[in-house]
Design an enzyme around this catalytic site. Structure first.
Site, PDB file in Angstrom:
ATOM      1  N   CYS A 167       0.843  -1.203   0.000  1.00  8.80           N
ATOM      2  CA  CYS A 167       0.000   0.000   0.000  1.00  8.80           C
ATOM      3  C   CYS A 167       0.873   1.246   0.000  1.00  8.80           C
ATOM      4  O   CYS A 167       1.664   1.453   0.944  1.00  8.80           O
ATOM      5  CB  CYS A 167      -0.918  -0.022   1.212  1.00  8.80           C
ATOM      6  SG  CYS A 167      -1.885   1.490   1.443  1.00  8.80           S
ATOM      7  N   CYS A 177       0.331   3.429   3.082  1.00  9.70           N
ATOM      8  CA  CYS A 177       0.941   2.815   4.270  1.00  9.70           C
ATOM      9  C   CYS A 177       2.447   3.062   4.289  1.00  9.70           C
ATOM     10  O   CYS A 177       3.029   3.294   5.361  1.00  9.70           O
ATOM     11  CB  CYS A 177       0.644   1.320   4.295  1.00  9.70           C
ATOM     12  SG  CYS A 177      -1.117   0.895   4.348  1.00  9.70           S
TER      13      CYS A 177
END
Length: 281
Positions: free
Chosen positions: A60, A63
């Site tokens: 991600c 993230c």
């Protein structure tokens, strides 16, 4: 002099890079020491105390951007009296289902088993003020139905684990054993059909055991017998009443015939009761 200078510069640049690597390693080590890793085996630890938990995935991009900030925030955990943790949803599918993670990264605040979802800005100062000023008190906590320790979330966790297990089996069949994709789907379809039949039989046996059929109950015929007898008695009474009415009719007509027989005169032979045969007159 030039070569010596250049060499000195190169050595100085190398030393700087080496120092930066050492500082980074030390920083990461200190951050990892303060940053807890939550798994399916130790997740119940977050039910006690105060926690800030990040759910992320390595692939991600958001993230990845948050990770340095989260590591810096973890360094303040001990001073604030809060535990900073992270969960890799790719490695812990059960926790992903238990918390219904639909977006990444997702951050939860937990205080003695009461969970609240963090919706604010994602900077270190924002995280610090969120804990220090207790801004989490203004957020409505999750319902007990959707709490991670509820029966519903336990079922969701098991479902996510099952889906991950099926995915691993599919990868093993297609990549390791060389089974075609359609063949793997056929195997799973057959397994689903068989397991459904077995589960259905088990449920039928349980239902018969808990709620047995009345036909096989020991007192079924005894309970049914009075109803049958009552119906038969009713039929007999109806038949007797019908026979009694017929006898009454016969007696009425018979009495008239006898009276007419006692009469004298030529007209007596012409008289007979209605419904009485000719030979009776």
């Amino acid at each position: 002099m030039a070569c010596t200078y250049i060499g000195t510069v190169r050595m100085t640049a190398g030393a700087c890079v080496f120092s930066a690597l050492i500082a980074t390693c030390v920083l990461l080590q200190s951050a990892s020491a303060n940053l807890r890793v939550i798994t399916d085996e130790n997740w119940e630890e977050i039910l006690t105390g105060e926690w800030m938990i990040e759910f992320f995935a390595p692939w991600c991009p958001a993230c990845q951007q948050l990770q340095p900030v989260w590591n810096e925030f973890a360094e303040w955990g001990e001073d604030l009296g809060v535990n900073i943790a992270k969960v890799d949803v790719t490695e812990q599918p059960g926790l992903s289902g238990r918390f219904i993670i639909t977006a990444l990264p997702t951050i939860y605040h937990c205080k003695d088993g009461v969970f609240r979802r963090y919706q604010g800005a994602r900077s270190k100062d924002d995280f610090l003020s969120f804990i220090d000023e207790k801004k989490w008190q203004s957020i409505e906590p999750l319902s007990s139905w959707f709490g991670p320790s509820s029966f519903l979330m336990n079922a969701m966790s098991a479902l996510f684990k099952l889906s991950m297990f099926i995915r691993h089996c599919h990868n093993y069949l297609t990549e390791q054993l060389g089974v075609p994709v359609w063949g793997s789907y056929g195997i799973f379809a057959l397994a689903t059909l068989i397991s459904g039949l077995v589960l259905g039989l088990i449920l039928v046996f349980i239902a018969d055991f808990v709620f047995p059929s009345r036909r096989f109950a020991p007192d079924y015929h005894y309970r049914k017998l009075p109803a049958v007898q009552a119906r038969l008695l009713q039929q007999l009474e109806d038949e007797q009443e019908a026979d009694g009415e017929e006898e009454d009719d016969d007696d009425d007509y018979g009495g008239k015939t006898e009276e007419w027989r006692r009469e004298d005169g030529p007209d007596a032979l012409r008289r007979r009761g209605v419904g009485v045969p000719e030979e009776d007159t």
